[in-house]
Design a protein around this motif. Sequence first.
Motif, PDB file in Angstrom:
ATOM      1  N   ARG A 194       0.712  -1.091   0.011  1.00 45.08           N
ATOM      2  CA  ARG A 194      -0.176  -0.166  -0.120  1.00 45.08           C
ATOM      3  C   ARG A 194       1.434   0.949   0.325  1.00 45.08           C
ATOM      4  O   ARG A 194       1.602   1.663   1.396  1.00 45.08           O
ATOM      5  CB  ARG A 194      -1.237   0.076   1.192  1.00 45.08           C
ATOM      6  CG  ARG A 194      -2.074   0.701   1.441  1.00 45.08           C
ATOM      7  CD  ARG A 194      -3.339   0.528   1.771  1.00 45.08           C
ATOM      8  NE  ARG A 194      -3.524   0.108   3.098  1.00 45.08           N
ATOM      9  CZ  ARG A 194      -3.319   1.076   4.250  1.00 45.08           C
ATOM     10  NH1 ARG A 194      -3.653   2.105   3.978  1.00 45.08           N
ATOM     11  NH2 ARG A 194      -2.818   0.446   5.632  1.00 45.08           N
ATOM     12  N   GLY A 195       1.550   2.158  -1.010  1.00 46.99           N
ATOM     13  CA  GLY A 195       2.008   3.627  -1.804  1.00 46.99           C
ATOM     14  C   GLY A 195       2.993   2.756  -1.408  1.00 46.99           C
ATOM     15  O   GLY A 195       4.299   3.350  -1.048  1.00 46.99           O
ATOM     16  N   ALA A 196       3.721   1.794  -1.758  1.00 43.13           N
ATOM     17  CA  ALA A 196       4.738   0.883  -2.597  1.00 43.13           C
ATOM     18  C   ALA A 196       5.527  -0.069  -3.051  1.00 43.13           C
ATOM     19  O   ALA A 196       3.784  -1.084  -2.877  1.00 43.13           O
ATOM     20  CB  ALA A 196       5.692   0.730  -0.609  1.00 43.13           C
ATOM     21  N   ARG A 197       5.223   0.195  -4.084  1.00 45.26           N
ATOM     22  CA  ARG A 197       5.918  -0.994  -5.439  1.00 45.26           C
ATOM     23  C   ARG A 197       7.234  -1.581  -5.252  1.00 45.26           C
ATOM     24  O   ARG A 197       8.242  -0.742  -5.064  1.00 45.26           O
ATOM     25  CB  ARG A 197       5.515  -0.280  -6.231  1.00 45.26           C
ATOM     26  CG  ARG A 197       5.343  -1.468  -7.180  1.00 45.26           C
ATOM     27  CD  ARG A 197       5.042  -1.033  -8.228  1.00 45.26           C
ATOM     28  NE  ARG A 197       3.099  -1.502  -8.309  1.00 45.26           N
ATOM     29  CZ  ARG A 197       2.141  -0.962  -9.638  1.00 45.26           C
ATOM     30  NH1 ARG A 197       2.431  -0.980 -10.250  1.00 45.26           N
ATOM     31  NH2 ARG A 197       0.816  -1.407  -9.045  1.00 45.26           N
ATOM     32  N   PHE A 211      14.278  -2.133  -7.493  1.00 42.48           N
ATOM     33  CA  PHE A 211      13.485  -0.885  -7.105  1.00 42.48           C
ATOM     34  C   PHE A 211      12.605  -0.621  -5.943  1.00 42.48           C
ATOM     35  O   PHE A 211      11.763  -2.201  -5.820  1.00 42.48           O
ATOM     36  CB  PHE A 211      13.273  -0.016  -8.681  1.00 42.48           C
ATOM     37  CG  PHE A 211      12.326  -0.255  -8.949  1.00 42.48           C
ATOM     38  CD1 PHE A 211      12.053  -2.013 -10.338  1.00 42.48           C
ATOM     39  CD2 PHE A 211      10.878  -0.718  -8.664  1.00 42.48           C
ATOM     40  CE1 PHE A 211      10.741  -2.327 -10.359  1.00 42.48           C
ATOM     41  CE2 PHE A 211       9.807  -1.174  -9.380  1.00 42.48           C
ATOM     42  CZ  PHE A 211       9.621  -2.235 -10.386  1.00 42.48           C
ATOM     43  N   LEU A 212      12.247   0.177  -5.498  1.00 43.60           N
ATOM     44  CA  LEU A 212      11.571   0.775  -4.384  1.00 43.60           C
ATOM     45  C   LEU A 212      11.253   1.940  -4.367  1.00 43.60           C
ATOM     46  O   LEU A 212      11.227   2.972  -4.771  1.00 43.60           O
ATOM     47  CB  LEU A 212      12.080   0.536  -3.311  1.00 43.60           C
ATOM     48  CG  LEU A 212      10.468   0.891  -1.582  1.00 43.60           C
ATOM     49  CD1 LEU A 212       9.563  -0.178  -1.580  1.00 43.60           C
ATOM     50  CD2 LEU A 212      11.781   1.099  -0.527  1.00 43.60           C
ATOM     51  N   THR A 213       9.439   2.162  -5.013  1.00 46.26           N
ATOM     52  CA  THR A 213       8.562   3.407  -5.656  1.00 46.26           C
ATOM     53  C   THR A 213       7.280   3.180  -4.157  1.00 46.26           C
ATOM     54  O   THR A 213       7.124   2.690  -4.030  1.00 46.26           O
ATOM     55  CB  THR A 213       8.393   3.320  -6.704  1.00 46.26           C
ATOM     56  OG1 THR A 213       7.276   2.655  -7.016  1.00 46.26           O
ATOM     57  CG2 THR A 213       8.876   3.760  -7.951  1.00 46.26           C
ATOM     58  N   ARG A 233      11.070  -0.406   5.412  1.00 50.26           N
ATOM     59  CA  ARG A 233      10.066   0.149   4.296  1.00 50.26           C
ATOM     60  C   ARG A 233       9.615  -1.409   3.789  1.00 50.26           C
ATOM     61  O   ARG A 233       8.324  -1.807   4.370  1.00 50.26           O
ATOM     62  CB  ARG A 233      10.076   0.683   3.390  1.00 50.26           C
ATOM     63  CG  ARG A 233      10.259   2.317   4.363  1.00 50.26           C
ATOM     64  CD  ARG A 233      10.383   3.356   2.875  1.00 50.26           C
ATOM     65  NE  ARG A 233      10.152   4.601   3.367  1.00 50.26           N
ATOM     66  CZ  ARG A 233       9.088   5.163   3.421  1.00 50.26           C
ATOM     67  NH1 ARG A 233       8.586   5.165   3.293  1.00 50.26           N
ATOM     68  NH2 ARG A 233       9.414   6.998   3.960  1.00 50.26           N
ATOM     69  N   VAL A 234      10.261  -2.585   3.564  1.00 49.02           N
ATOM     70  CA  VAL A 234      10.095  -3.508   2.972  1.00 49.02           C
ATOM     71  C   VAL A 234      11.128  -4.501   2.826  1.00 49.02           C
ATOM     72  O   VAL A 234      11.130  -5.615   3.118  1.00 49.02           O
ATOM     73  CB  VAL A 234      10.688  -3.156   1.341  1.00 49.02           C
ATOM     74  CG1 VAL A 234       9.927  -2.509   0.813  1.00 49.02           C
ATOM     75  CG2 VAL A 234      11.793  -3.040   1.074  1.00 49.02           C
ATOM     76  N   LEU A 337       0.132   3.325  -6.318  1.00 48.72           N
ATOM     77  CA  LEU A 337       0.376   4.233  -4.870  1.00 48.72           C
ATOM     78  C   LEU A 337      -0.234   4.434  -4.260  1.00 48.72           C
ATOM     79  O   LEU A 337      -0.029   5.265  -3.252  1.00 48.72           O
ATOM     80  CB  LEU A 337       1.393   4.303  -5.611  1.00 48.72           C
ATOM     81  CG  LEU A 337       3.292   4.603  -6.262  1.00 48.72           C
ATOM     82  CD1 LEU A 337       4.467   5.437  -6.269  1.00 48.72           C
ATOM     83  CD2 LEU A 337       4.088   3.088  -4.996  1.00 48.72           C
ATOM     84  N   SER A 338      -1.372   4.664  -4.250  1.00 46.50           N
ATOM     85  CA  SER A 338      -2.595   4.742  -3.561  1.00 46.50           C
ATOM     86  C   SER A 338      -1.942   4.280  -1.963  1.00 46.50           C
ATOM     87  O   SER A 338      -2.243   3.083  -1.578  1.00 46.50           O
ATOM     88  CB  SER A 338      -3.878   4.574  -3.977  1.00 46.50           C
ATOM     89  OG  SER A 338      -4.753   4.703  -2.807  1.00 46.50           O
TER      90      SER A 338
END
Length: 368
Positions: A194-197, A211-213, A233-234, A337-338
């Motif tokens: 959620r809000g991260a890819r 990559f992390l966005t 974050r991940v 990225l919502s």
Amino acid sequence: MTRRTAVVAGGGIGGLAAAIGLRRAGWSVTVLERRADPGEIGAGWSFAPNAIRAADALGVGAEFRAISVPTQAGATLRTPDGKYLMRFREGRDTALLANHRADLHRVLLAHVPAECVRAEAEVTEVDQTDTGVTATYGTSEGAQRIEADVLVGADGIHSIVRPTTPVFQRILCWRGVATRGSVWPVDGFQTWGRGARFGAHPLTGQRVFWFLTIRQNEPGQPFDDDLAEVRRRVGLWHDPIPALLDATPSNSILRHDISDLDPLETYVDGRIVLLGDAAHAMTPFLAQGACQALEDAAVLAAELTGAVEIPTALAQYDRQRSQRVQRMARQDPRISLSTSPLVYGLLTRLTRLAARKAARLWNWTPPT
Ligand SMILES: Cc1cc2nc3c(=O)[nH]c(=O)nc-3n(C[C@H](O)[C@H](O)[C@H](O)COP(=O)(O)OP(=O)(O)OC[C@H]3O[C@@H](n4cnc5c(N)ncnc54)[C@H](O)[C@@H]3O)c2cc1C
């Protein structure tokens, strides 16, 4: 007939591809690149079939494939706990090709004779008349000028050829490459939080690009330790994400605020033509920025081949290069990225639809 001449401002992927295409069309080309060593850049990226066809049209397809590895990241989508939302299936899904930016740069550079590329040559001004263009560029020996029939603005998002302010898209991206053989094999995947890819692609030499966005309201946010921030974050997401982070040297991590351009009315002004990010810098969410730069180069070369009338040929190029991809790439992260649980819930149910959106762009074929 006298040989036509082009000056290309910028020796990135777009500029080199344009130089290759124009040389194949019989033009004499000079590339002006401001960096001293344009080869040492970036991390990995992926290319869709439209880009491979463009590379073939430019005569570099075989070498392109040789430095690339198939990645399933376009069709393997997971959630942070490892659940598969969608899984790549051979015969049904399209593998993309991933490579290291420096490798592709090297391949393209090898197709442009050294005397056609001037490094440490920063274009500072461009002028044109009805019959030609002049580029002024700075060198260690002072300002120099070069004249040509056409000027190709391939100088990226902060183009001097097209001075327009980039628009920050409230996205931050980290990129890294896990060292050779440390985490292998990896087929390529994306993980939607959620809000991260997060995403990963295999590269040649058993390296893995990741990559992390994330959503980020303000640009220029400082981080003392990027790897620690990515881990925060991940770091507890599914395997092999923690291992990929462990295998990435912390001083090699790239962090960028993501901006794009508002669509331009045209990519052509008389004898000056834009391509790549100078024309249509876009967010990386469709993984199409460099793909489109290769398409641009293939179309430009096709239009400028033969005994053409230059303004007519450039107008034809302009007509074929749409702003649609750039618009789609701007819309995508608004949903993907919502941080809203509702939107995220819907997205993870409509994965196939979301993943297929970009696939329509993959059908492009070069002009004959
Ligand atoms: C995080 C991220 C991930 C991405 N992933 C993908 C992906 O997976 N697939 C994909 O297709 N695309 C991807 N892209 C997009 C891709 O990076 C760009 O679209 C592509 O690099 C554009 O190439 P270009 O040659 O037009 O511009 P650039 O790569 O920006 O090159 C411009 C060149 O011009 C030079 N230059 C600038 N100003 C001057 C001047 N005044 N004089 C002389 N030289 C100058 C620069 O030094 C540079 O070498 C991604 C982008 C980002 C930010």
